[in-house]
Design a protein around this motif. Structure first.
Motif, PDB file in Angstrom:
ATOM      1  N   THR A 194     -73.344  40.593 -15.873  1.00 49.59           N
ATOM      2  CA  THR A 194     -72.231  39.781 -16.360  1.00 49.59           C
ATOM      3  C   THR A 194     -70.995  40.667 -16.371  1.00 49.59           C
ATOM      4  OG1 THR A 194     -73.620  38.376 -17.775  1.00 49.59           O
ATOM      5  CG2 THR A 194     -71.282  38.458 -18.292  1.00 49.59           C
ATOM      6  N   TYR A 195     -69.909  40.139 -15.862  1.00 51.49           N
ATOM      7  CA  TYR A 195     -68.614  40.836 -15.888  1.00 51.49           C
ATOM      8  C   TYR A 195     -67.624  39.921 -16.581  1.00 51.49           C
ATOM      9  CZ  TYR A 195     -64.204  42.875 -14.241  1.00 51.49           C
ATOM     10  OH  TYR A 195     -62.938  43.436 -14.167  1.00 51.49           O
ATOM     11  N   SER A 264     -65.591  34.973 -17.215  1.00 46.12           N
ATOM     12  CA  SER A 264     -66.905  35.604 -17.221  1.00 46.12           C
ATOM     13  C   SER A 264     -67.641  35.247 -15.935  1.00 46.12           C
ATOM     14  CB  SER A 264     -67.729  35.146 -18.427  1.00 46.12           C
ATOM     15  OG  SER A 264     -67.024  35.361 -19.635  1.00 46.12           O
ATOM     16  N   LEU A 265     -68.213  36.253 -15.301  1.00 44.37           N
ATOM     17  CA  LEU A 265     -68.984  36.085 -14.077  1.00 44.37           C
ATOM     18  C   LEU A 265     -70.414  36.515 -14.367  1.00 44.37           C
ATOM     19  CD1 LEU A 265     -66.481  37.907 -11.674  1.00 44.37           C
ATOM     20  CD2 LEU A 265     -66.385  35.519 -12.441  1.00 44.37           C
ATOM     21  N   THR A 266     -71.367  35.620 -14.189  1.00 43.37           N
ATOM     22  CA  THR A 266     -72.751  35.959 -14.489  1.00 43.37           C
ATOM     23  C   THR A 266     -73.644  35.756 -13.272  1.00 43.37           C
ATOM     24  OG1 THR A 266     -73.543  33.769 -15.209  1.00 43.37           O
ATOM     25  CG2 THR A 266     -72.358  35.090 -16.837  1.00 43.37           C
ATOM     26  N   PHE A 267     -74.710  36.567 -13.206  1.00 44.26           N
ATOM     27  CA  PHE A 267     -75.739  36.395 -12.191  1.00 44.26           C
ATOM     28  C   PHE A 267     -77.087  36.694 -12.835  1.00 44.26           C
ATOM     29  CE2 PHE A 267     -78.348  38.237  -8.656  1.00 44.26           C
ATOM     30  CZ  PHE A 267     -78.536  37.044  -7.969  1.00 44.26           C
ATOM     31  N   ILE A 324     -62.394  44.133 -21.047  1.00 49.58           N
ATOM     32  CA  ILE A 324     -63.246  44.153 -19.856  1.00 49.58           C
ATOM     33  C   ILE A 324     -64.636  44.634 -20.272  1.00 49.58           C
ATOM     34  CG2 ILE A 324     -63.618  45.122 -17.566  1.00 49.58           C
ATOM     35  CD1 ILE A 324     -60.650  45.447 -17.255  1.00 49.58           C
ATOM     36  N   ARG A 325     -65.663  43.883 -19.868  1.00 44.62           N
ATOM     37  CA  ARG A 325     -67.044  44.230 -20.220  1.00 44.62           C
ATOM     38  C   ARG A 325     -67.956  44.078 -19.015  1.00 44.62           C
ATOM     39  NH1 ARG A 325     -66.579  39.448 -24.234  1.00 44.62           N
ATOM     40  NH2 ARG A 325     -64.738  40.099 -25.420  1.00 44.62           N
ATOM     41  N   LEU A 326     -68.913  44.976 -18.905  1.00 44.44           N
ATOM     42  CA  LEU A 326     -69.916  44.904 -17.846  1.00 44.44           C
ATOM     43  C   LEU A 326     -71.296  45.011 -18.479  1.00 44.44           C
ATOM     44  CD1 LEU A 326     -70.498  44.755 -14.804  1.00 44.44           C
ATOM     45  CD2 LEU A 326     -70.371  47.258 -14.752  1.00 44.44           C
ATOM     46  N   TRP A 327     -72.150  44.037 -18.175  1.00 45.16           N
ATOM     47  CA  TRP A 327     -73.497  43.945 -18.730  1.00 45.16           C
ATOM     48  C   TRP A 327     -74.527  44.059 -17.609  1.00 45.16           C
ATOM     49  CZ3 TRP A 327     -73.753  42.165 -24.079  1.00 45.16           C
ATOM     50  CH2 TRP A 327     -72.534  41.725 -24.591  1.00 45.16           C
ATOM     51  N   ASP A 328     -75.743  44.489 -17.980  1.00 50.63           N
ATOM     52  CA  ASP A 328     -76.812  44.552 -16.987  1.00 50.63           C
ATOM     53  C   ASP A 328     -77.750  43.352 -17.081  1.00 50.63           C
ATOM     54  OD1 ASP A 328     -78.391  45.018 -19.210  1.00 50.63           O
ATOM     55  OD2 ASP A 328     -78.870  47.096 -18.706  1.00 50.63           O
ATOM     56  N   ARG A 329     -77.254  42.256 -17.630  1.00 53.43           N
ATOM     57  CA  ARG A 329     -78.018  41.009 -17.712  1.00 53.43           C
ATOM     58  C   ARG A 329     -77.058  39.825 -17.639  1.00 53.43           C
ATOM     59  NH1 ARG A 329     -78.214  38.691 -22.947  1.00 53.43           N
ATOM     60  NH2 ARG A 329     -77.148  39.931 -24.546  1.00 53.43           N
ATOM     61  N   GLU A 348     -77.122  44.328 -26.830  1.00 58.99           N
ATOM     62  CA  GLU A 348     -78.161  44.534 -25.821  1.00 58.99           C
ATOM     63  C   GLU A 348     -77.608  44.312 -24.413  1.00 58.99           C
ATOM     64  OE1 GLU A 348     -82.337  42.434 -24.327  1.00 58.99           O
ATOM     65  OE2 GLU A 348     -81.294  41.718 -26.124  1.00 58.99           O
ATOM     66  N   GLY A 349     -77.818  45.286 -23.550  1.00 58.74           N
ATOM     67  CA  GLY A 349     -77.444  45.140 -22.146  1.00 58.74           C
ATOM     68  C   GLY A 349     -75.999  45.439 -21.827  1.00 58.74           C
ATOM     69  N   LEU A 350     -75.201  45.832 -22.815  1.00 53.99           N
ATOM     70  CA  LEU A 350     -73.789  46.120 -22.573  1.00 53.99           C
ATOM     71  C   LEU A 350     -73.668  47.521 -21.970  1.00 53.99           C
ATOM     72  CD1 LEU A 350     -70.880  45.109 -22.813  1.00 53.99           C
ATOM     73  CD2 LEU A 350     -70.829  46.008 -25.147  1.00 53.99           C
ATOM     74  N   LEU A 351     -73.315  47.570 -20.703  1.00 56.54           N
ATOM     75  CA  LEU A 351     -73.256  48.841 -19.977  1.00 56.54           C
ATOM     76  C   LEU A 351     -71.942  49.573 -20.221  1.00 56.54           C
ATOM     77  CD1 LEU A 351     -74.497  50.746 -17.787  1.00 56.54           C
ATOM     78  CD2 LEU A 351     -73.336  49.318 -16.083  1.00 56.54           C
TER      79      LEU A 351
END
Length: 404
Positions: A194-195, A264-267, A324-329, A348-351
């Protein structure tokens, strides 16, 4: 008391407006019931807090006028936050009871009335608040006395969602000389991600190429892109394109000037979804994740000549950015909506988490502590390093405020 089938209760049951209630429940429809006012439509309400102390008045209602006085006893029950989160897949935090005050616990529905007196719930201090957390105060009907009445179980609790008004600094993006890239030391594989980025548009720039490039996160060689730009490829100037690893998505939202948005962009491994302020806007099926090692702000690449004749000028973004945030989920819509104003750096998952709320200097700190601080004195552009210190401009005004 009158004994008849209450039409309002039947409608609530028939149309499913009350959570967890079905027509076959063991409720005597020959009796009136008591509920917390407003919870028949939605038990979650916003409690806006800009300064402390701040107050919210809770009342009870009967579904018909009562024949004699009915005493309603309220209680604060923080244990209900966890069950609410499990049921609704949310992440609210209980507010410490040390900063909550109830002026009394008992309210009265007087004979001949259907509404009670009020119980005032106050937040007395913001000292216990943590940045990035959204708090909830559950106030429930503990008991009633008089009137031979029952409490409507599904509507016995009101959940006060503490909506704090937050003021913050942001980065000015109007100077094309500011645009550049941050390079991380090592690439990070992101099968899911998620960005998020907050942006505010001052105006759309004029010209034959009305493209406004916002940001891009990708590997160093840009072999995979996650590019955000407005007005691309003949689209409306106020439409947003996400060039994702699986293809392009165009927003259905048409963005206004003079307004903050959280994009927000999620995959999740199968679908790319663009959200605007936590609401799904566009989606695309796909299977390809991404790699993070580079974060670009604005359009940093130039072809030739001075900045005034290069791509940065032709694709300039006339606005400001924050958060600005980048997540690994892949985050859910409810998680995104809770994070409109900020998130807990330990989530949780916040890179990486660049609040861009530093307010001074040229280092944009990573709030997670994972080491992704961006030093704009070592910004990258066209494979070369530049000192962009003189072009960092912070903005703190009345436009920079958030409440959710």
């Amino acid at each position: 008391m009158k004994k008849y089938i209450n039409i309002r209760t039947l409608l609530l049951c028939a149309f499913g407006l009350v959570l967890f209630v079905a027509c076959e429940d063991d409720l005597d429809f020959g009796k009136e019931v008591i509920l917390v006012t407003g919870t028949d439509s939605n038990p979650l309400v916003s409690f806006v807090v800009e300064d402390t102390p701040s107050s919210y008045i809770v009342t009870a209602s009967a579904t018909g006028k009562v024949d004699g006085d009915v005493k309603v006893r309220f209680a604060l029950d923080n244990s209900l936050v966890e069950s609410y989160n499990m049921k609704n897949k949310t992440n609210y935090y209980p507010l410490p009871e040390s900063v909550i005050n109830m002026d009394k616990t008992e309210a009265v529905i007087e004979a001949g009335s259907a509404a009670s007196s009020g119980v005032t719930v106050s937040i007395t201090s913001a000292d216990e608040f943590h940045d990035g957390r959204t708090y909830m105060i559950p106030v429930t009907i503990e008991s009633i006395e008089g009137g031979d009445m029952e409490v409507l179980e599904a509507s016995k609790t009101i959940y006060l969602r503490v909506s704090r008004v937050i003021h913050y600094s942001s980065l000015d993006m109007t100077n094309v000389n500011f645009y550049g890239n941050y390079y991380a030391d090592e690439p990070v594989e992101l099968p899911q991600f998620t960005y998020e980025i907050k942006c505010y548009i001052n105006q759309w720039h004029p010209g034959n190429e009305p493209i406004s490039r916002l940001s891009n996160f990708c590997p160093i060689d840009e072999s995979i892109t996650n590019l955000l730009r407005f007005g691309e490829n003949g689209q409306d100037v106020n439409s947003l394109q996400w060039v994702s690893p699986g293809g392009g998505l165009i927003s259905s939202t048409r963005f206004n000037t003079g307004q903050w948005y959280t994009i927000s962009l999620t995959f999740d491994g199968s679908t790319y979804i663009m959200y605007v302020d936590g609401v799904k806007d566009a989606e695309l099926a796909g299977t390809k994740g991404t790699v993070f090692q580079r974060l670009e702000l604005g359009m940093s690449w130039f072809d030739s000549g001075t900045a005034s004749s290069s791509y940065p000028y032709r694709q300039r973004f006339l606005g400001r950015i924050a958060e600005i945030r980048l997540w690994d989920r892949g985050l859910t819509s409810s998680e995104l909506q809770l994070g409109i104003c900020g998130v807990d750096p330990a989530s949780e998952g916040l890179l990486a988490y660049w609040k861009l709320n530093d307010g001074e200097g040229h280092v944009f700190k990573d709030a997670t502590g994972n080491g992704y601080d961006m030093d704009w004195s070592e910004s990258w552009q066209n494979g070369n390093q530049y000192d962009k210190t003189d072009y960092v401009n912070w903005i703190a005004d009345d436009e920079n405020r958030c409440s959710n």
